[in-house]
Design a protein around this motif. Sequence first.
Motif, PDB file in Angstrom:
ATOM      1  N   HIS A   1       0.846  -1.198   0.000  1.00  0.00           N
ATOM      2  CA  HIS A   1       0.000   0.000   0.000  1.00  0.00           C
ATOM      3  C   HIS A   1       0.872   1.236   0.000  1.00  0.00           C
ATOM      4  O   HIS A   1       1.855   1.316   0.731  1.00  0.00           O
ATOM      5  CB  HIS A   1      -0.918   0.007   1.230  1.00  0.00           C
ATOM      6  CG  HIS A   1      -1.879   1.153   1.240  1.00  0.00           C
ATOM      7  ND1 HIS A   1      -1.680   2.294   1.981  1.00  0.00           N
ATOM      8  CD2 HIS A   1      -3.046   1.338   0.575  1.00  0.00           C
ATOM      9  CE1 HIS A   1      -2.693   3.135   1.774  1.00  0.00           C
ATOM     10  NE2 HIS A   1      -3.525   2.580   0.932  1.00  0.00           N
TER      11      HIS A   1
ATOM     12  N   ALA B   1      -2.530   7.081  -2.004  1.00  0.00           N
ATOM     13  CA  ALA B   1      -3.427   6.985  -3.156  1.00  0.00           C
ATOM     14  C   ALA B   1      -3.256   8.192  -4.074  1.00  0.00           C
ATOM     15  O   ALA B   1      -2.929   9.298  -3.633  1.00  0.00           O
ATOM     16  CB  ALA B   1      -4.872   6.886  -2.688  1.00  0.00           C
ATOM     17  N   GLU B   2      -3.501   7.957  -5.363  1.00  0.00           N
ATOM     18  CA  GLU B   2      -3.558   9.030  -6.354  1.00  0.00           C
ATOM     19  C   GLU B   2      -4.879   8.924  -7.094  1.00  0.00           C
ATOM     20  O   GLU B   2      -5.303   7.816  -7.444  1.00  0.00           O
ATOM     21  CB  GLU B   2      -2.413   8.909  -7.372  1.00  0.00           C
ATOM     22  CG  GLU B   2      -1.030   9.056  -6.803  1.00  0.00           C
ATOM     23  CD  GLU B   2       0.026   8.962  -7.899  1.00  0.00           C
ATOM     24  OE1 GLU B   2      -0.037   9.773  -8.857  1.00  0.00           O
ATOM     25  OE2 GLU B   2       0.873   8.076  -7.813  1.00  0.00           O
TER      26      GLU B   2
ATOM     27  N   ASP C   1      -5.526   4.180  -9.683  1.00  0.00           N
ATOM     28  CA  ASP C   1      -4.706   5.335  -9.323  1.00  0.00           C
ATOM     29  C   ASP C   1      -3.899   5.824 -10.516  1.00  0.00           C
ATOM     30  O   ASP C   1      -3.238   5.027 -11.213  1.00  0.00           O
ATOM     31  CB  ASP C   1      -3.737   4.958  -8.197  1.00  0.00           C
ATOM     32  CG  ASP C   1      -4.429   4.742  -6.863  1.00  0.00           C
ATOM     33  OD1 ASP C   1      -5.663   4.649  -6.846  1.00  0.00           O
ATOM     34  OD2 ASP C   1      -3.717   4.655  -5.834  1.00  0.00           O
TER      35      ASP C   1
ATOM     36  N   ARG D   1      -2.923   0.158  -9.035  1.00  0.00           N
ATOM     37  CA  ARG D   1      -3.241   0.478  -7.640  1.00  0.00           C
ATOM     38  C   ARG D   1      -4.627   1.095  -7.582  1.00  0.00           C
ATOM     39  O   ARG D   1      -5.018   1.841  -8.479  1.00  0.00           O
ATOM     40  CB  ARG D   1      -2.220   1.442  -7.033  1.00  0.00           C
ATOM     41  CG  ARG D   1      -0.857   0.817  -6.812  1.00  0.00           C
ATOM     42  CD  ARG D   1       0.094   1.735  -6.061  1.00  0.00           C
ATOM     43  NE  ARG D   1       1.400   1.099  -5.929  1.00  0.00           N
ATOM     44  CZ  ARG D   1       1.734   0.272  -4.948  1.00  0.00           C
ATOM     45  NH1 ARG D   1       0.851  -0.002  -3.981  1.00  0.00           N
ATOM     46  NH2 ARG D   1       2.935  -0.276  -4.901  1.00  0.00           N
ATOM     47  N   ILE D   2      -5.346   0.773  -6.522  1.00  0.00           N
ATOM     48  CA  ILE D   2      -6.666   1.366  -6.284  1.00  0.00           C
ATOM     49  C   ILE D   2      -6.687   1.847  -4.841  1.00  0.00           C
ATOM     50  O   ILE D   2      -6.538   1.042  -3.909  1.00  0.00           O
ATOM     51  CB  ILE D   2      -7.794   0.343  -6.530  1.00  0.00           C
ATOM     52  CG1 ILE D   2      -7.790  -0.122  -7.993  1.00  0.00           C
ATOM     53  CG2 ILE D   2      -9.149   0.954  -6.174  1.00  0.00           C
ATOM     54  CD1 ILE D   2      -8.822  -1.195  -8.310  1.00  0.00           C
ATOM     55  N   GLY D   3      -6.791   3.149  -4.666  1.00  0.00           N
ATOM     56  CA  GLY D   3      -6.721   3.706  -3.314  1.00  0.00           C
ATOM     57  C   GLY D   3      -5.385   3.442  -2.656  1.00  0.00           C
ATOM     58  O   GLY D   3      -5.284   3.373  -1.432  1.00  0.00           O
ATOM     59  N   GLY D   4      -4.347   3.297  -3.471  1.00  0.00           N
ATOM     60  CA  GLY D   4      -3.014   3.016  -2.956  1.00  0.00           C
ATOM     61  C   GLY D   4      -2.688   1.544  -2.828  1.00  0.00           C
ATOM     62  O   GLY D   4      -1.525   1.169  -2.674  1.00  0.00           O
ATOM     63  N   TRP D   5      -3.704   0.669  -2.899  1.00  0.00           N
ATOM     64  CA  TRP D   5      -3.492  -0.769  -2.754  1.00  0.00           C
ATOM     65  C   TRP D   5      -3.066  -1.385  -4.092  1.00  0.00           C
ATOM     66  O   TRP D   5      -3.709  -1.149  -5.119  1.00  0.00           O
ATOM     67  CB  TRP D   5      -4.771  -1.461  -2.276  1.00  0.00           C
ATOM     68  CG  TRP D   5      -5.182  -1.051  -0.891  1.00  0.00           C
ATOM     69  CD1 TRP D   5      -6.158  -0.171  -0.557  1.00  0.00           C
ATOM     70  CD2 TRP D   5      -4.597  -1.496   0.337  1.00  0.00           C
ATOM     71  NE1 TRP D   5      -6.238  -0.028   0.813  1.00  0.00           N
ATOM     72  CE2 TRP D   5      -5.283  -0.835   1.387  1.00  0.00           C
ATOM     73  CE3 TRP D   5      -3.575  -2.385   0.655  1.00  0.00           C
ATOM     74  CZ2 TRP D   5      -4.966  -1.038   2.737  1.00  0.00           C
ATOM     75  CZ3 TRP D   5      -3.260  -2.593   1.993  1.00  0.00           C
ATOM     76  CH2 TRP D   5      -3.948  -1.922   3.014  1.00  0.00           C
TER      77      TRP D   5
ATOM     78  N   ARG E   1     -14.637   2.764  -7.904  1.00  0.00           N
ATOM     79  CA  ARG E   1     -13.353   2.935  -7.202  1.00  0.00           C
ATOM     80  C   ARG E   1     -13.564   2.991  -5.691  1.00  0.00           C
ATOM     81  O   ARG E   1     -12.863   2.327  -4.924  1.00  0.00           O
ATOM     82  CB  ARG E   1     -12.656   4.199  -7.705  1.00  0.00           C
ATOM     83  CG  ARG E   1     -11.377   4.548  -6.955  1.00  0.00           C
ATOM     84  CD  ARG E   1     -10.783   5.846  -7.532  1.00  0.00           C
ATOM     85  NE  ARG E   1      -9.743   6.389  -6.676  1.00  0.00           N
ATOM     86  CZ  ARG E   1      -8.473   6.019  -6.726  1.00  0.00           C
ATOM     87  NH1 ARG E   1      -8.096   5.080  -7.577  1.00  0.00           N
ATOM     88  NH2 ARG E   1      -7.580   6.570  -5.930  1.00  0.00           N
TER      89      ARG E   1
ATOM     90  N   VAL F   1     -12.165   0.431  -2.849  1.00  0.00           N
ATOM     91  CA  VAL F   1     -11.305   0.882  -1.739  1.00  0.00           C
ATOM     92  C   VAL F   1     -11.845   0.379  -0.409  1.00  0.00           C
ATOM     93  O   VAL F   1     -11.084  -0.096   0.455  1.00  0.00           O
ATOM     94  CB  VAL F   1     -11.172   2.421  -1.754  1.00  0.00           C
ATOM     95  CG1 VAL F   1     -10.480   2.908  -0.479  1.00  0.00           C
ATOM     96  CG2 VAL F   1     -10.389   2.889  -2.976  1.00  0.00           C
TER      97      VAL F   1
ATOM     98  N   GLU G   1      -9.617  -2.191   1.813  1.00  0.00           N
ATOM     99  CA  GLU G   1      -9.257  -1.858   3.193  1.00  0.00           C
ATOM    100  C   GLU G   1      -9.758  -2.934   4.148  1.00  0.00           C
ATOM    101  O   GLU G   1      -9.054  -3.325   5.092  1.00  0.00           O
ATOM    102  CB  GLU G   1      -9.815  -0.495   3.593  1.00  0.00           C
ATOM    103  CG  GLU G   1      -9.375  -0.099   4.995  1.00  0.00           C
ATOM    104  CD  GLU G   1      -9.760   1.316   5.394  1.00  0.00           C
ATOM    105  OE1 GLU G   1      -9.654   1.616   6.597  1.00  0.00           O
ATOM    106  OE2 GLU G   1     -10.161   2.092   4.516  1.00  0.00           O
TER     107      GLU G   1
END
Length: 558
Positions: A279, A282-283, A315, A336-340, A532, A536, A540
Amino acid sequence: MSNSVLQTVINHQSQDFAESTRRMVDLLTEIKNEEERIRQGGGAKAIEAQHQKGRLTARERIARLIDPGSQFFELGLYAGHEMYEEWGGAPAAGTITGLGRVLGRLVMIIANDATVKAGAFFPMTAKKVIRAQNISIDNRIPTIYLVDSAGVFLPLQEDVFPDTDDFGRVFRNNAVMSAMGIPQITAIMGMCVAGGAYLPVMCDHVLMTEGSGLFLAGPALVQAAIGQKTSAEDLGGAKVHARVSGTVDFREPDDDACLARIRALADKMGHRPAAPFDHKAAEPPAYPAEEIYGIFSGDPARQYDMREIIARIVDASAFEEYRAEYGQTVLCGYARIGGWAVGIVANQKKHVQITAHGTGEKRIHFGGVIYTESAEKAARFILDCNQHLVPLVFLHDVNGFMVGKEAEWSGIIRAGAKMVNAVSNSVVPKITVICGGSFGAGHYAMCGKAYDPRFIFAWPTARYAVMSGDAAAETLVEIKIKQLERQGKKLSEEEKQKLYESVRSTYERQTDPRYAAARLWVDAIIDPAQTREALVWALEAASLNPEVKEFKTGVLQT
């Protein structure tokens, strides 16, 4: 989506884009209006009756329990939709489930809606609670129960009581969750009777408000069974269980005090190790999510590029495509999705021209169809994601596997079996989004409900069945005509058309995502522009479970 945003999108895009956008907005409006009606529960009179008892409704309780200004991500809203009409219906199956934040901590909330048949358990109520518990088990999510229920809905007891996905499984799950170290807090905020009385007592903390009742048998049943006369308060009121039986940990004067106590308890919980998934900060995507409305087409005959959908979900719109030139009707790649960090497996809806090996012959691979090369590629990609601890996201718009002589000679069954094996034995979290069609074995290979996705979402445009409505209607009508002909009856063309339309209408209703959501085949129907955000939430939640089993596939057909 606001009218101004919609107009801006329409002004800057093609006519096809604008028409697709209008269709999607109309469908979303219909869905959102329907959801609002479901959220009314038992209706205004039932809500007023709850308030007259000095109690909040389930939705009011949840709003005060979660952090101010935060969202509640509801799951199973459509459960029981258009079912139990002979009993007056059961909006949302008489219970509310979903994810929220309490003191910043992600929790699962399960709350009985006493405005719907006094919070009684219909068959789908039990299944909905169990589904929420299973999500908590798979992801190790702390769980809060807000209990206000009259127990089993007796007219339907045979479908609520005995089976592995019925009422008793709820208490079994309480025990299993406790043994796994998943925190559980229960607040009795109304009635909690009969078998349902076991739920709170099998949790870590038990709270109870004044005026509530907790007993295995209510006063009327006690008198009928043993001839003893007693009031509900003397039998199992909050004071009795706080002072005499010692069953409850905290006795609270009202709902607000009870909810504040839950928040205080949640604030003191420790933190377990997190999952090993990567992780970073996020972008946002480089393109507006609302553009999905115009890019996507619910028309199975129309092509679109699934890469354009992915670019509005991940992202920075960055997608590292795996084997981009091979098996092109299934897209695989890292993002990446939400930083993941995630691996994405998605059906490509654009037709692709290929050159046949050996002959050089040009052929078309049709979008939305899984070919041998596509299945081989997807299977290998899924193996890689498990090897490197990368969660998987599946985006469905699939007609099924390719059929015919060439497909069979190419080993389509073997390749499909390999993909199904990889999905079945995958140990990293799997999250599924059904965007368009999800038909036949393609549904299975793309991690349908039977393949244990941690979460399964559907767009309003989703279609979910063995085959499409047109194909099914033609098949079923042909069978019916032959049956009638064997009985000496011959149908006119007009009668055949009426039969076709009747069969198609019934089948189409059953492929609607609301039909699936009513039966908990999907966890939520989501706005495509909010895909999205839903992912996320799911990622999470998945990150709370630090355990990843050893990955094994057994025998692979090679």
